[in-house]
Scaffold this motif. Structure first.
Motif, PDB file in Angstrom:
ATOM      1  N   LEU A 293      30.248  -8.583  18.927  1.00 56.49           N
ATOM      2  CA  LEU A 293      29.892  -9.812  18.208  1.00 56.49           C
ATOM      3  C   LEU A 293      30.998 -10.862  18.228  1.00 56.49           C
ATOM      4  O   LEU A 293      30.852 -11.931  17.659  1.00 56.49           O
ATOM      5  N   ARG A 294      32.109 -10.548  18.880  1.00 53.36           N
ATOM      6  CA  ARG A 294      33.247 -11.462  18.851  1.00 53.36           C
ATOM      7  C   ARG A 294      32.909 -12.807  19.483  1.00 53.36           C
ATOM      8  O   ARG A 294      32.242 -12.903  20.500  1.00 53.36           O
TER       9      ARG A 294
ATOM     10  N   ILE B 289      28.973 -16.918  10.174  1.00 53.36           N
ATOM     11  CA  ILE B 289      27.747 -16.489   9.496  1.00 53.36           C
ATOM     12  C   ILE B 289      27.044 -15.422  10.335  1.00 53.36           C
ATOM     13  O   ILE B 289      26.884 -15.572  11.538  1.00 53.36           O
ATOM     14  N   LEU B 290      26.669 -14.342   9.655  1.00 55.90           N
ATOM     15  CA  LEU B 290      25.933 -13.272  10.319  1.00 55.90           C
ATOM     16  C   LEU B 290      24.490 -13.332   9.841  1.00 55.90           C
ATOM     17  O   LEU B 290      24.212 -13.169   8.659  1.00 55.90           O
ATOM     18  N   PHE B 291      23.595 -13.604  10.765  1.00 60.21           N
ATOM     19  CA  PHE B 291      22.173 -13.624  10.397  1.00 60.21           C
ATOM     20  C   PHE B 291      21.579 -12.296  10.783  1.00 60.21           C
ATOM     21  O   PHE B 291      21.671 -11.887  11.930  1.00 60.21           O
TER      22      PHE B 291
ATOM     23  N   LEU C 168      30.472 -24.399  16.507  1.00 61.44           N
ATOM     24  CA  LEU C 168      31.515 -24.195  17.515  1.00 61.44           C
ATOM     25  C   LEU C 168      31.144 -23.108  18.510  1.00 61.44           C
ATOM     26  O   LEU C 168      31.533 -23.129  19.665  1.00 61.44           O
ATOM     27  N   HIS C 169      30.393 -22.139  18.015  1.00 63.08           N
ATOM     28  CA  HIS C 169      30.043 -21.020  18.883  1.00 63.08           C
ATOM     29  C   HIS C 169      28.905 -20.257  18.214  1.00 63.08           C
ATOM     30  O   HIS C 169      28.727 -20.334  17.002  1.00 63.08           O
ATOM     31  N   GLY C 170      28.135 -19.509  18.995  1.00 60.46           N
ATOM     32  CA  GLY C 170      27.090 -18.711  18.374  1.00 60.46           C
ATOM     33  C   GLY C 170      26.364 -17.876  19.403  1.00 60.46           C
ATOM     34  O   GLY C 170      26.400 -18.157  20.589  1.00 60.46           O
ATOM     35  N   LYS C 171      25.806 -16.763  18.944  1.00 57.05           N
ATOM     36  CA  LYS C 171      24.939 -15.997  19.830  1.00 57.05           C
ATOM     37  C   LYS C 171      23.999 -15.102  19.033  1.00 57.05           C
ATOM     38  O   LYS C 171      24.203 -14.833  17.858  1.00 57.05           O
ATOM     39  N   ILE C 172      22.950 -14.704  19.696  1.00 56.22           N
ATOM     40  CA  ILE C 172      21.995 -13.801  19.055  1.00 56.22           C
ATOM     41  C   ILE C 172      21.876 -12.540  19.908  1.00 56.22           C
ATOM     42  O   ILE C 172      21.668 -12.617  21.114  1.00 56.22           O
ATOM     43  N   GLU C 173      22.090 -11.402  19.278  1.00 57.07           N
ATOM     44  CA  GLU C 173      21.916 -10.126  19.976  1.00 57.07           C
ATOM     45  C   GLU C 173      20.610  -9.507  19.489  1.00 57.07           C
ATOM     46  O   GLU C 173      20.266  -9.623  18.307  1.00 57.07           O
ATOM     47  N   TYR C 174      19.908  -8.880  20.383  1.00 54.55           N
ATOM     48  CA  TYR C 174      18.705  -8.173  19.956  1.00 54.55           C
ATOM     49  C   TYR C 174      18.972  -6.673  19.975  1.00 54.55           C
ATOM     50  O   TYR C 174      19.288  -6.103  21.017  1.00 54.55           O
TER      51      TYR C 174
ATOM     52  N   ASP D  46      15.046  -4.710  19.340  1.00 56.55           N
ATOM     53  CA  ASP D  46      14.126  -5.832  19.175  1.00 56.55           C
ATOM     54  C   ASP D  46      14.274  -6.572  17.847  1.00 56.55           C
ATOM     55  O   ASP D  46      13.426  -7.383  17.497  1.00 56.55           O
ATOM     56  N   THR D  47      15.316  -6.277  17.083  1.00 56.06           N
ATOM     57  CA  THR D  47      15.562  -7.027  15.859  1.00 56.06           C
ATOM     58  C   THR D  47      16.742  -7.960  16.130  1.00 56.06           C
ATOM     59  O   THR D  47      17.775  -7.510  16.610  1.00 56.06           O
ATOM     60  N   PRO D  48      16.571  -9.248  15.831  1.00 57.01           N
ATOM     61  CA  PRO D  48      17.662 -10.163  16.161  1.00 57.01           C
ATOM     62  C   PRO D  48      18.834 -10.048  15.189  1.00 57.01           C
ATOM     63  O   PRO D  48      18.650  -9.765  14.009  1.00 57.01           O
ATOM     64  N   LEU D  49      20.029 -10.250  15.711  1.00 55.24           N
ATOM     65  CA  LEU D  49      21.239 -10.296  14.902  1.00 55.24           C
ATOM     66  C   LEU D  49      22.047 -11.472  15.437  1.00 55.24           C
ATOM     67  O   LEU D  49      22.475 -11.467  16.594  1.00 55.24           O
ATOM     68  N   GLY D  50      22.183 -12.511  14.587  1.00 55.48           N
ATOM     69  CA  GLY D  50      22.853 -13.715  15.066  1.00 55.48           C
ATOM     70  C   GLY D  50      24.230 -13.882  14.460  1.00 55.48           C
ATOM     71  O   GLY D  50      24.478 -13.500  13.315  1.00 55.48           O
ATOM     72  N   VAL D  51      25.151 -14.428  15.216  1.00 54.90           N
ATOM     73  CA  VAL D  51      26.468 -14.799  14.670  1.00 54.90           C
ATOM     74  C   VAL D  51      26.686 -16.266  15.025  1.00 54.90           C
ATOM     75  O   VAL D  51      26.397 -16.693  16.133  1.00 54.90           O
ATOM     76  N   LEU D  52      27.238 -16.993  14.063  1.00 61.42           N
ATOM     77  CA  LEU D  52      27.437 -18.422  14.260  1.00 61.42           C
ATOM     78  C   LEU D  52      28.800 -18.783  13.714  1.00 61.42           C
ATOM     79  O   LEU D  52      29.185 -18.354  12.619  1.00 61.42           O
ATOM     80  N   LEU D  53      29.533 -19.580  14.487  1.00 61.84           N
ATOM     81  CA  LEU D  53      30.811 -20.077  14.011  1.00 61.84           C
ATOM     82  C   LEU D  53      30.597 -21.552  13.704  1.00 61.84           C
ATOM     83  O   LEU D  53      30.249 -22.333  14.588  1.00 61.84           O
ATOM     84  N   LEU D  54      30.762 -21.895  12.426  1.00 57.05           N
ATOM     85  CA  LEU D  54      30.354 -23.215  11.964  1.00 57.05           C
ATOM     86  C   LEU D  54      31.516 -23.914  11.279  1.00 57.05           C
ATOM     87  O   LEU D  54      32.251 -23.310  10.497  1.00 57.05           O
ATOM     88  N   GLU D  55      31.655 -25.197  11.580  1.00 58.50           N
ATOM     89  CA  GLU D  55      32.669 -25.984  10.890  1.00 58.50           C
ATOM     90  C   GLU D  55      31.947 -26.913   9.927  1.00 58.50           C
ATOM     91  O   GLU D  55      31.097 -27.694  10.326  1.00 58.50           O
ATOM     92  N   LEU D  56      32.261 -26.769   8.599  1.00 61.08           N
ATOM     93  CA  LEU D  56      31.597 -27.592   7.592  1.00 61.08           C
ATOM     94  C   LEU D  56      32.586 -28.620   7.079  1.00 61.08           C
ATOM     95  O   LEU D  56      33.707 -28.297   6.681  1.00 61.08           O
ATOM     96  N   SER D  57      32.151 -29.888   7.069  1.00 62.27           N
ATOM     97  CA  SER D  57      33.047 -30.888   6.506  1.00 62.27           C
ATOM     98  C   SER D  57      32.282 -31.778   5.524  1.00 62.27           C
ATOM     99  O   SER D  57      31.051 -31.836   5.571  1.00 62.27           O
TER     100      SER D  57
END
Ligand SMILES: Nc1ncnc2c1ncn2[C@@H]1O[C@H](COP(=O)(O)OP(=O)(O)OP(=O)(O)O)[C@@H](O)[C@H]1O
Ligand SMILES: [Mg+2]
Lengths: 218, 337
Positions: free
Chosen positions: B245-246, B264-266, B290-296, B299-310
């Motif tokens: 998940l890196r 964020i881990l979805f 900034l970055h993100g991906k979804i692994e299945y 068949d169940t999705p697992l998403g990781v997102l790198l987000l910058e909030l301002s």
């Protein structure tokens, strides 16, 4: 010695050499091959693991192998007499040649079997194969090129040893070389026999290498 | 299906004891793909090889299909091994024999007749897609093709279990993927229980239902693959999961950053909802992905997102709390500068 008398002598000697080497090579395969296999499969981690048996076998083989052939030849005279009824002639010489060739070839077979991938032996075990199937279809099959190479080396060594057998009246090309070429300083005989032996060794080597290459599926 | 009870394997190396497997108990269900992951020397191979008794356990019991394997030897053991297939990292084919002969070898071990062998080898070659390689020697095959022959040989006698020791570790990614798909298909269509050993979490992610994490001969964590991905308990498990998940972001971007950086881990249903757009519409914050991906995983999705909030500091806090409630997996990596 004039050529007319040398030629028939040489021909007979040549056949005698082939006969002695052939018999002892056959003995090496019949006795040495199973012995080599036994040495290998009684090793640690293999299906007939048996340390005592392996140690005893290895020791016996080493004894025979450490005796210089010329001494073995003399020491085996009583056995030869018992087996073939005489101590002179190519048949008599074949007895001691066989005794020398068997442990030699057994070690060569053992070494060739060690080259077989351990993983393949395991895969065969995992598939439920019997020891006999593993020996025949995995060990001997995959090691065959190495065993053929070993047989070539054994045959060539035997050609050399057969010359020594001449000393106890064994006959053969080597015997001719010693009797006429060496004791009577006959250079023609000496050189002719050397050329014949050289050709014989070359042919054996070539045939052995060709067969080994042909069956090698690597 | 496979019940391992208090299994221990100790090797004696130069009069010193080396522990391969240390009191492992494990129950593998019928029809599942079970993974065992661990670093080199963890004892994975030793554990697997005990299941078909290639390695005799020092103590403990292994029960496969209601048979106590550890009590068997000789012909009875060979009989039991017909029903436990195994494939290897190095394929381990007899190199002096053709593809046909290699597969036929397994059938001859089961005492099949010539005609039975002919038909069965044909079926198997069709299944692994190698009909045209029937008379080829192993040296004429690619790694992936060799492994397919290995699989055909392992399945020859209709086993109930298939053991895979690093079966894809010697293969490139594309070939790995095709072999894994084949294993999955075998599991689904033939209902064969598969035990997979690997040091790559990608392999586990791709095909396993459950996984055990091994370390120093012991199982340190065990569970459904998805659960281990989302809630790893042990540091070792976490490091394996992190590896998949890196998210690597270039240093330049991180330095130019002014807002708060969150990861964020979805998971599960959250991965399928529009949480991000909800957040950005509800709060007066700006989000920069900034970055993100979804692994299945199964068949169940697992998403990781790198987000910058301002934006306003309090507003950012509230946005983070909102997302944390809905995803249960928000990690603040770095506060606003
Ligand atoms: N035949 C053997 N003799 C002695 N020690 C062994 C033997 N096989 C394995 N071991 C030891 O047992 C431990 C576990 O080894 P094992 O091969 O099961 O690890 P592994 O998890 O499969 O590692 P890898 O990922 O490298 O294959 C190691 O410490 C290893 O040194
Ligand atoms: Mg291993």
């Amino acid at each position: 010695m004039p050529l007319e008398t040398l030629a028939p002598e040489l021909l007979k000697a040549f056949w005698d050499t082939l006969y002695m080497v052939g018999i002892s090579l056959l003995a090496a395969v019949i006795a040495g091959l199973p012995l080599g296999v036994l040495l290998f499969v009684t090793d640690r981690g293999l299906f007939w693991e048996n340390k005592p048996l392996q140690t005893i076998l290895g020791f016996l083989i080493n004894i025979v192998r450490s005796i210089p052939f010329i001494i073995l030849l003399v020491a085996l005279l009583p056995l030869t007499k018992l087996l073939v009824g005489t101590t002179i002639g190519p048949t008599a010489a074949a007895v001691s040649l066989s005794v020398a060739a068997t442990p030699f070839f057994a070690r060569i077979v053992e070494t060739a079997l060690r080259e077989v991938d351990k993983g393949v032996i395991e895969a065969a075990t995992a598939v439920g194969a019997t020891p006999w199937m593993i020996i025949k279809d995995v060990l001997l099959s995959d090691a065959l090129p190495g065993i053929i190479h070993g047989l070539t080396i054994t045959a060539i060594s035997l050609i050399g040893y057969s010359a020594m057998a001449g000393i106890v009246g064994g006959g053969g090309v080597g015997d001719l070389a010693i009797r006429f070429g060496y004791y009577r300083y006959d250079n023609t005989v000496m050189i002719t026999t050397i050329i014949i032996l050289l050709c014989l060794v070359q042919v054996v080597q070539f045939v052995g290498d060709s067969i080994a290459r042909w069956i090698d599926k690597r | 299906m496979i019940d391992i009870e208090q299994l221990t394997k100790i090797y004696n190396v130069h009069r010193k004891e080396v522990v391969g497997v240390d009191h492992v108990s494990l129950s593998i269900q019928s029809g599942e793909i079970f993974g065992i992951i661990g670093h080199s020397g963890a004892g994975k191979s030793t554990l697997l090889r005990c299941i078909n008794l290639l390695e005799r356990p020092t103590s403990g019991r292994i029960i496969v299909d209601d048979t106590d394997i550890t009590a068997l030897s000789g012909a009875a053991l060979r009989e039991a091994r017909l029903k436990i297939g195994m494939i290897f990292q190095q394929f381990c084919l007899i190199r002096s024999k053709t593809v046909f002969e290699n597969i036929a070898f397994a059938l001859r071990a089961a005492g099949k007749t010539k005609t039975e062998i002919e038909t069965r080898v044909h079926e198997l070659l069709e299944m692994v897609g190698l009909l045209d390689k029937r008379d080829a020697y192993p040296s004429q095959l690619s790694g992936g093709q060799k492994q397919r022959v290995g699989i055909a040989r392992a399945l020859a006698n209709n086993p109930t279990v298939l053991l895979c020791d690093e079966a894809t570790s010697a293969l490139d990614p594309a070939t790995t993927s095709s072999i894994l798909q084949l294993l999955k298909q075998i599991n689904r269509e033939l209902g064969i229980t598969i035990v997979v050993i690997t040091h790559e979490m990608e392999v586990i992610k791709e095909i396993c239902d459950r996984v055990a994490v091994m370390q120093n001969g012991r199982i340190v964590e065990i569970g459904r693959v998805y659960d281990l991905f989302t809630q790893p308990q042990q540091p070792l498990t976490r490091s394996f999961v992190e590896h998949v998940l890196r998210l690597d972001v270039p240093e330049r971007l991180l330095q130019a950053r002014t807002g708060t950086l969150v990861r964020i881990l979805f998971q599960g249903p959250a991965a399928e909802q529009a949480i991000l757009s909800d957040t950005l519409q509800t709060f007066r914050v700006r989000g920069n992905i900034l970055h993100g991906k979804i692994e299945y995983i199964n068949d169940t999705p697992l998403g990781v997102l790198l987000l910058e909030l301002s934006g306003d500091e309090q507003e950012v806090e509230r946005a983070i709390r909102y997302m944390a409630e809905r995803t249960k997996g928000v990690e603040v990596i770095d506060r606003a500068a």
